[in-house]
Design a protein around this motif. Sequence first.
Motif, PDB file in Angstrom:
ATOM      1  N   LYS A 104     -22.782   5.171   2.521  1.00  0.00           N
ATOM      2  CA  LYS A 104     -21.479   5.737   2.906  1.00  0.00           C
ATOM      3  C   LYS A 104     -20.714   6.191   1.674  1.00  0.00           C
ATOM      4  O   LYS A 104     -20.069   7.236   1.681  1.00  0.00           O
ATOM      5  CB  LYS A 104     -20.665   4.704   3.687  1.00  0.00           C
ATOM      6  N   GLN A 131     -19.571   9.985   0.909  1.00  0.00           N
ATOM      7  CA  GLN A 131     -18.155  10.251   0.645  1.00  0.00           C
ATOM      8  C   GLN A 131     -18.003  11.061  -0.646  1.00  0.00           C
ATOM      9  O   GLN A 131     -17.296  12.053  -0.683  1.00  0.00           O
ATOM     10  CB  GLN A 131     -17.444   8.899   0.495  1.00  0.00           C
ATOM     11  N   GLN A 147     -11.321  -7.055   2.624  1.00  0.00           N
ATOM     12  CA  GLN A 147     -10.379  -6.295   3.450  1.00  0.00           C
ATOM     13  C   GLN A 147     -10.955  -4.937   3.877  1.00  0.00           C
ATOM     14  O   GLN A 147     -10.806  -4.525   5.018  1.00  0.00           O
ATOM     15  CB  GLN A 147      -9.047  -6.067   2.714  1.00  0.00           C
ATOM     16  N   ASN A 148     -11.581  -4.272   2.953  1.00  0.00           N
ATOM     17  CA  ASN A 148     -12.051  -2.929   3.332  1.00  0.00           C
ATOM     18  C   ASN A 148     -13.515  -2.897   3.798  1.00  0.00           C
ATOM     19  O   ASN A 148     -14.099  -1.844   4.019  1.00  0.00           O
ATOM     20  CB  ASN A 148     -11.815  -1.917   2.200  1.00  0.00           C
ATOM     21  N   SER A 204     -14.834  -3.676   6.598  1.00  0.00           N
ATOM     22  CA  SER A 204     -15.053  -3.142   7.945  1.00  0.00           C
ATOM     23  C   SER A 204     -15.060  -1.609   7.950  1.00  0.00           C
ATOM     24  O   SER A 204     -15.634  -0.983   8.835  1.00  0.00           O
ATOM     25  CB  SER A 204     -14.007  -3.677   8.918  1.00  0.00           C
ATOM     26  N   LYS A 205     -14.483  -0.993   6.900  1.00  0.00           N
ATOM     27  CA  LYS A 205     -14.506   0.460   6.770  1.00  0.00           C
ATOM     28  C   LYS A 205     -15.962   0.957   6.630  1.00  0.00           C
ATOM     29  O   LYS A 205     -16.333   2.038   7.074  1.00  0.00           O
ATOM     30  CB  LYS A 205     -13.695   0.837   5.521  1.00  0.00           C
ATOM     31  N   TYR A 206     -16.741   0.116   5.998  1.00  0.00           N
ATOM     32  CA  TYR A 206     -18.140   0.512   5.768  1.00  0.00           C
ATOM     33  C   TYR A 206     -19.095  -0.011   6.834  1.00  0.00           C
ATOM     34  O   TYR A 206     -20.028   0.651   7.229  1.00  0.00           O
ATOM     35  CB  TYR A 206     -18.604  -0.001   4.397  1.00  0.00           C
ATOM     36  N   LYS A 226     -17.080  -3.444  12.872  1.00  0.00           N
ATOM     37  CA  LYS A 226     -16.590  -4.767  13.297  1.00  0.00           C
ATOM     38  C   LYS A 226     -17.576  -5.876  12.927  1.00  0.00           C
ATOM     39  O   LYS A 226     -18.790  -5.638  12.884  1.00  0.00           O
ATOM     40  CB  LYS A 226     -16.421  -4.752  14.821  1.00  0.00           C
TER      41      LYS A 226
END
Length: 759
Positions: free
Chosen positions: A543, A547, A563-564, A566-568, A571
Amino acid sequence: MKKYNLPVILLKGIILLPHNTLKLEFDAKNLDNNVIDMSLLFHDSYILVVSEYKENNTKIGVLSKLENILQLPNGNTRVDLKGIRRVNIIEFLNFKSNDPLESIVSEIEIEKVENEQIIINKLKKELKIYVNNIPYISNGVLSIIDKENSLDKFTDLVVPNIINNKNRLLEYLNNVSPVSRGEMLLKDIYEEKKMFQIERNLDLKVKKEMDETQKQFFLREKMKILKEELGDSSKENDFDKLKKRIDDLDCPIKIKEKLNYELNRYQSCVSMSPELNIIRDYIEWLLCLPWNNYTTDNNDLRQVKKSLNESHFGLKEVKNRIIEYLAVNQMSNNKNGSIICLVGPPGVGKTTLAASIAKAINRNFVQISVGGIRDESEIIGHRRTYIGANPGRIISSMKKAKSNNPLFLIDEVDKMSSDYKGDPSSCLLSILDKEQNKYFSDNYIEEEYDLSNVLFILTANYIENIPEPLKDRLEIINLSGYTEYEKLDIATKYLIPKIISKNGLKKEFISIDSNTILKIIRNYTKEAGVRELERQLDKIFRKIVTQIVLDKIKINKLIINEQNLSKYLGKEKYKYSNKTKEQVGVVNGLAYTPFGGDVLPIEVNYYKGKGNLILTGSLGDVMKESATIALSYLKANYKFYKINYEMFENDIHIHVPEGAIKKDGPSAGIALTLAIFSALTNLKIPSDIAMTGEITLRGHVLEIGGLKEKSLGALRSGIKKIIIPYDNDIIDLPKEVKSNIRFIKVKNFKEVLEVVKHE
Ligand code: ADP
């Protein structure tokens, strides 16, 4: 008997038989001239001709007459010597003096021949056949003998025309019996005829072969021209190329012979024939196999150890055993009969470890999987007579290996099955057997292929499922699942650097801390190995790369944190709540599945019925028996456990999710018993407790296997306490497991109940 003397002429190199004439020229200075004079003056032109004189041996001469005497201008004399008949030589006179040689001779009485005409006719008949068949005999001889009716004369006239050999002619000369000479002649005719026939056959054969090659050459050239005209010279070109490749191929003589034989078949096959491609494919297979190509082993085991450490984290014991195995192999010159089998759940590094071994010892690496194979022809191929036949997986891999001594990994030997088409596991046994695999034979290849230099390594997930005869031959090396912290180490030291360089990224640009990796391990994977973890990490980096490429953004430093994440990765897939829940009729068992250890919840319900036991959840026979034992034990001891016996009149249903996965083994015994007990007595069971142990009908708890995997599975699922049989040891369990889980040993079911009630 009448005796008389005669002047003598000695012949050397020529033999004069009676009735034949010899032309001679006498030298003027020679003594022989005097002999002629003597003959003419005193003996009425008669003279004795002696052929090939040998002292004490020459007994027969030919009484001859001098005819047509001619004085030549140079003083020489030319005469015709006409042989008349054989005479006995009694003695030679003047042999040692300078006077002309003389002899005393006596007449020989010619024997009377019976059936003379019959013998002559027979001889004539054979002679005619002989003369007609043999081209180099002049048939003038036939006219000479045609009217001849005396055997004596007949033989003497014919013999010089047929016999060349001087010694044989002398034998004829010395033989005074016409009958015996007739027999000799007949024998010689037969002999000559036979010799001629042999020669002719030989000639014919040579000629035929020459004709055949000439014909083939001619036809081939013609075909070439025709094909060139038609723009189709591919087969011809192909033939030449194949021929060269066969000539250059380093292989056993037998294979070369076979290749040449097939090449000739290929050549003679018409272009449209379906056979053509079959033969062509076969030739290609034989040409591509590594018959005599080898790589040279790196025997420096220190270096091997070093490169295994570089490629794989931990696995200290496994690596040591591999090094030991290689050392023994080296000492015994590869004759070590046992075969390594790496056993462990998926993703723990079995395949990659084998590949690293290959690289470290400098062998080529090939791999097949025999999981799900039922039919042995998948391993050893189909006969060429089948349409679309090909070699089996072994030979196909040897072709890929490009050397005769690769490291050959056979995956999933615990997942073979057998049916009416043969037993792949026994077939595999013969492939692994050093005594037999020298002569390995694939159905398609037909010729023997030597596998004795191959280093085989097998893998399996579940030791119990390896066929027994195969297991006997194996040196089992267990690779168990990894703990979270081991996984963390593997990820930071091995997987992330590997993925970063694979994706063309720079290490400095990306930061991912340990807590984030642990979160991935805990909430995005549930496995014994690290395969899924690797996939998740791969996903993150893919990813990032996309990007960078899509948005053309410049990144100085990219931080991936909890924290980030879940962006990658989306859930969280697995959640662990530490809150202790208590339930009735649900107990955590522990299972050792091919995918590693896992928690196995056992659910029990009861309802009004006829006391039946209902079991669901793909349970194997042994597990079903465990359930029956559990129920029987509780029934038998209902008073002790204060169970209302009427409860057993209900139907009891036991279910073990997940229903589609097969489960078996006796180790769920105590969990089954406790689940039934809990359901029938309303006892609440904490959900952070798990248990494993076989139960007997008397309630004793027996030792079980696979505790390491099971406890790792329990740790993953957040279990805090595990009840285990008294006889099981926890010494070898990973530190992380021991510091996070409390192990409680029990001897019988009563103690299980104590633990659950009071913990
Ligand atoms: P298996 O054959 O046991 O299913 P693999 O050999 O395919 O497992 O391993 C899966 C992945 O995990 C590979 O990328 C491998 O490099 C990695 N891996 C497994 N164990 C280790 C280890 N001990 N150290 C480094 N990488 C490992």
